[in-house]
Design an enzyme around this catalytic site. Sequence first.
Site, PDB file in Angstrom:
ATOM      1  N   GLY A   1       0.843  -1.205   0.000  1.00  0.00           N
ATOM      2  CA  GLY A   1       0.000   0.000   0.000  1.00  0.00           C
ATOM      3  C   GLY A   1       0.874   1.249   0.000  1.00  0.00           C
ATOM      4  O   GLY A   1       0.645   2.205  -0.758  1.00  0.00           O
ATOM      5  N   LYS A   2       1.898   1.243   0.850  1.00  0.00           N
ATOM      6  CA  LYS A   2       2.823   2.378   0.908  1.00  0.00           C
ATOM      7  C   LYS A   2       3.557   2.530  -0.422  1.00  0.00           C
ATOM      8  O   LYS A   2       3.739   3.646  -0.917  1.00  0.00           O
ATOM      9  CB  LYS A   2       3.845   2.161   2.041  1.00  0.00           C
TER      10      LYS A   2
ATOM     11  N   ASP B   1       8.632   5.860   7.604  1.00  0.00           N
ATOM     12  CA  ASP B   1       7.974   5.259   8.750  1.00  0.00           C
ATOM     13  C   ASP B   1       6.766   6.116   9.102  1.00  0.00           C
ATOM     14  O   ASP B   1       6.851   7.340   9.131  1.00  0.00           O
ATOM     15  CB  ASP B   1       8.931   5.146   9.940  1.00  0.00           C
TER      16      ASP B   1
ATOM     17  N   LYS C   1      -6.665  10.199  -1.777  1.00  0.00           N
ATOM     18  CA  LYS C   1      -5.896  10.112  -0.538  1.00  0.00           C
ATOM     19  C   LYS C   1      -4.600  10.914  -0.670  1.00  0.00           C
ATOM     20  O   LYS C   1      -4.175  11.604   0.272  1.00  0.00           O
ATOM     21  CB  LYS C   1      -5.593   8.642  -0.182  1.00  0.00           C
TER      22      LYS C   1
HETATM   23  P1  ITT Z   1       7.503  -0.969   6.181  1.00  0.00           P
HETATM   24  O1  ITT Z   1       7.917  -2.293   5.612  1.00  0.00           O
HETATM   25  O2  ITT Z   1       7.687   0.157   5.207  1.00  0.00           O
HETATM   26  O3  ITT Z   1       8.134  -0.671   7.531  1.00  0.00           O
HETATM   27  P2  ITT Z   1       4.990  -1.095   7.685  1.00  0.00           P
HETATM   28  O4  ITT Z   1       3.674  -1.694   7.288  1.00  0.00           O
HETATM   29  O5  ITT Z   1       5.702  -1.678   8.870  1.00  0.00           O
HETATM   30  O6  ITT Z   1       5.915  -1.081   6.379  1.00  0.00           O
HETATM   31  P3  ITT Z   1       5.004   1.518   9.005  1.00  0.00           P
HETATM   32  O7  ITT Z   1       5.873   0.977  10.076  1.00  0.00           O
HETATM   33  O8  ITT Z   1       5.424   2.786   8.312  1.00  0.00           O
HETATM   34  O9  ITT Z   1       4.752   0.452   7.841  1.00  0.00           O
HETATM   35  O10 ITT Z   1       3.540   1.788   9.516  1.00  0.00           O
HETATM   36  C1  ITT Z   1       3.031   1.165  10.677  1.00  0.00           C
HETATM   37  C2  ITT Z   1       1.580   0.833  10.495  1.00  0.00           C
HETATM   38  O11 ITT Z   1       0.826   2.071  10.470  1.00  0.00           O
HETATM   39  C3  ITT Z   1       1.233   0.141   9.170  1.00  0.00           C
HETATM   40  O12 ITT Z   1       1.405  -1.235   9.264  1.00  0.00           O
HETATM   41  C4  ITT Z   1      -0.224   0.542   9.000  1.00  0.00           C
HETATM   42  O13 ITT Z   1      -1.049  -0.329   9.725  1.00  0.00           O
HETATM   43  C5  ITT Z   1      -0.275   1.923   9.609  1.00  0.00           C
HETATM   44  N1  ITT Z   1      -0.187   2.943   8.556  1.00  0.00           N
HETATM   45  C6  ITT Z   1       0.920   3.636   8.148  1.00  0.00           C
HETATM   46  N2  ITT Z   1       0.611   4.460   7.132  1.00  0.00           N
HETATM   47  C7  ITT Z   1      -0.705   4.290   6.884  1.00  0.00           C
HETATM   48  C8  ITT Z   1      -1.614   4.830   5.958  1.00  0.00           C
HETATM   49  O14 ITT Z   1      -1.240   5.716   5.054  1.00  0.00           O
HETATM   50  N3  ITT Z   1      -2.874   4.411   6.003  1.00  0.00           N
HETATM   51  C9  ITT Z   1      -3.288   3.501   6.907  1.00  0.00           C
HETATM   52  N4  ITT Z   1      -2.506   2.929   7.804  1.00  0.00           N
HETATM   53  C10 ITT Z   1      -1.218   3.311   7.803  1.00  0.00           C
END
Ligand code: ITT
Length: 221
Positions: free
Chosen positions: A13-14, A76, A201
């Site tokens: 998603g990111k 992050d 978004k």
């Molecule tokens: P990485 O591999 O990039 O670390 P991650 O899923 O662990 O991916 P993060 O640590 O940046 O990503 O984010 C922590 C959580 O916050 C992520 O798993 C989502 O559940 C939530 N999150 C972050 N950005 C979001 C967004 O734009 N929309 C919804 N939830 C989000």
Amino acid sequence: MSPTVWFLTGNTGKLAEANNHLTKLGYNVRQLIVENDQLYEPQAATLEIVAESKINQAIEHLPNEFVDGDMILVEDAGLFVSALDGFPGVYSSYVYSTIGNLGIIRLLSHLETEDPVSSANLRAAQFRAVAVMWRDGEIIVGEGICPGHIATEPMEGNGFGFDPIFIPYDLDAEFQPLEAGTYGEHSTHGKTFGAVDVEVKGKFSHRSRALKNLFSQLPSA
Ligand code: ITT
């Protein structure tokens, strides 16, 4: 040929959102894949510390196709709920995978009123993102915040993570966030990030803002 931005993330998603934002600026975006057992995500007090740790690890795993001029990107993010003193914040990943969206809604269930504006204020939250880039040995940091509030029930569709429960505040004509209950030029009309497409978004999101902030610091920008 345009430079490639290698994004170290396991979250598709990111990746899709960064791709949507950065292709418009003329960059190729590719996922930098590193085996899970070679990476660790520290449980640190701030998003900045986590992002810095990730970039230091990413530099150790440059892909074979990496060429001069390419960049490494990490980011992050987390959801910070005001009534919970900023929780889950840096614990967002763990909280999402344990209590999930319904758990967050349950934690706020006592904070509902008939009046939509006071409800939005009581249930205020913000997404925050810290993006860090490595290019030619230099490190650049960008930050972005998206204020809004937590919905009373999930609205699914697109998106990932906490998107189905987060409603951003409207934006004015300059894309600046307004206060709860203020109508602006740009609005999701009460829909959560989960119920709008990635393009919509992107107008509001912490991620777009962090990337915009970061890329505006590049000499060529
Ligand atoms: P990485 O591999 O990039 O670390 P991650 O899923 O662990 O991916 P993060 O640590 O940046 O990503 O984010 C922590 C959580 O916050 C992520 O798993 C989502 O559940 C939530 N999150 C972050 N950005 C979001 C967004 O734009 N929309 C919804 N939830 C989000």
